[in-house]
Design an enzyme around this catalytic site. Structure first.
Site, PDB file in Angstrom:
ATOM      1  N   PRO A   1       3.642  -4.759   1.562  1.00 50.65           N
ATOM      2  CA  PRO A   1       3.588  -4.487   0.121  1.00 50.65           C
ATOM      3  C   PRO A   1       2.633  -3.324  -0.184  1.00 50.65           C
ATOM      4  O   PRO A   1       1.516  -3.279   0.329  1.00 50.65           O
ATOM      5  CB  PRO A   1       3.062  -5.800  -0.457  1.00 50.65           C
ATOM      6  CG  PRO A   1       3.423  -6.839   0.548  1.00 50.65           C
ATOM      7  CD  PRO A   1       3.333  -6.152   1.874  1.00 50.65           C
ATOM      8  N   GLU A   2       3.110  -2.389  -0.984  1.00 55.70           N
ATOM      9  CA  GLU A   2       2.312  -1.234  -1.382  1.00 55.70           C
ATOM     10  C   GLU A   2       1.890  -1.418  -2.838  1.00 55.70           C
ATOM     11  O   GLU A   2       2.085  -2.494  -3.407  1.00 55.70           O
ATOM     12  CB  GLU A   2       3.133   0.051  -1.173  1.00 55.70           C
ATOM     13  CG  GLU A   2       3.662   0.169   0.260  1.00 55.70           C
ATOM     14  CD  GLU A   2       4.499   1.418   0.523  1.00 55.70           C
ATOM     15  OE1 GLU A   2       4.285   2.430  -0.162  1.00 55.70           O
ATOM     16  OE2 GLU A   2       5.373   1.369   1.407  1.00 55.70           O
TER      17      GLU A   2
END
Ligand SMILES: [Zn+2]
Length: 286
Positions: A2-3
């Site tokens: 996840p960014e």
């Protein structure tokens, strides 16, 4: 993993769904999860703590507690936080269960097992976060920052953008999209970028991350929000994992090569390694 847009989405969900809840009991199902403090202390300090807020710094998800502690997650590629009910109880790859009041449970599931958690006091949290670069969607992130900070570096632009000490929250999916949008080859050396290219890069960083947030994240494989829903930004990707497919901007084809050790997707016609125009940037002078 996840960014910025995915962690931002989860943060928003936690704010809406679990702020005001109390942690009645904690089950740590994967001993590798807790990096700090000991698992016993992690469990005992969480007991009875009220959730007062949630925030994001870079790719860290931070759950704020009325005890003054912060529960900090680094979600890795398979990391999912799921609230039960309303969603169904997950059965596999569980790492943590927070039993909340009202018979709700917050599950952490990660089939890769790489997600990590820490319970930190205010001083430890500050120490953990101080070295991170600026938040690219905040007002304080100005167009001059990147050229001023890395404009004389001879390093390749892609690994520089992934360096969390330089700028926060960008990972391997969004960086490829950002560089495509700015028409920059991922191997371009930072010190060869023109003023116009720095401006295009700045605009592309802001636009791509903001779109990712608006679309509630990118689900290539495992990412889900707290209610187990996929994001939608995968429908807007132009180069990431599109190798072998036509470039949306020209007649060429998207390719995949390793850059800085990471699989990298780009269009060699739209993103020329020698830069735009006749013979490219400064390097051609040497
Ligand atoms: Zn192209």
């Amino acid at each position: 993993m996840p960014e910025l847009p995915e962690v931002e989405t989860i943060k928003g969900d936690l704010r809406a769904l679990i702020v005001g809840s109390e942690v009645e009991r904690t089950e740590v199902l994967a001993p590798s999860l807790v990096e700090q403090p000991s698992t016993e202390e992690f469990i005992s300090r969480l007991e009875g703590a009220g959730v007062t807020g949630a925030r994001r710094r870079a790719k860290h998800l931070i759950v704020e507690l009325d005890s003054g502690d912060s529960l900090v997650f680094q979600l890795k590629i398979g990391g999912q936080l799921l609230l039960v009910p309303p969603v169904e109880e997950p059965e596999i790859a569980l790492m943590l269960v927070l039993h909340l009041d009202g018979e709700r449970k917050l599950f952490l599931r990660d089939e890769t097992g790489f997600t990590r958690a820490r319970l930190l006091d205010a001083g430890e949290l500050e120490e953990r976060l101080w070295s991170l670069g600026p938040e690219p969607l905040e007002d304080g992130f100005e167009a001059e920052y990147l050229p001023r900070t890395i404009g004389s570096r001879r390093a390749q632009i892609k690994p520089l953008l992934l360096d969390q000490k330089i700028v926060s929250g960008i990972g391997n999916i969004y960086v490829d999209e950002i560089l495509y949008d700015a028409r920059l080859h991922p191997r371009r050396k930072a010190n060869t970028l023109s003023e116009d290219e720095w401006e295009a890069l700045y605009a592309a960083i802001r636009a791509n991350l903001a779109a990712g947030v608006e679309h509630r994240g990118t689900t290539v494989r495992l990412y889900r929000d707290v209610l187990d829903r996929p994001g939608e930004h995968q429908n807007y990707l132009r180069v990431f994992e599109k190798h072998g497919q036509p470039c949306p901007g020209c007649e060429g084809e998207v390719v995949r090569e390793k850059v800085g050790g990471r699989p990298t997707h780009f269009c060699p016609a739209c993103q020329r390694e020698d830069g735009p125009g006749e013979g490219g940037g400064l390097e051609s002078l040497w």
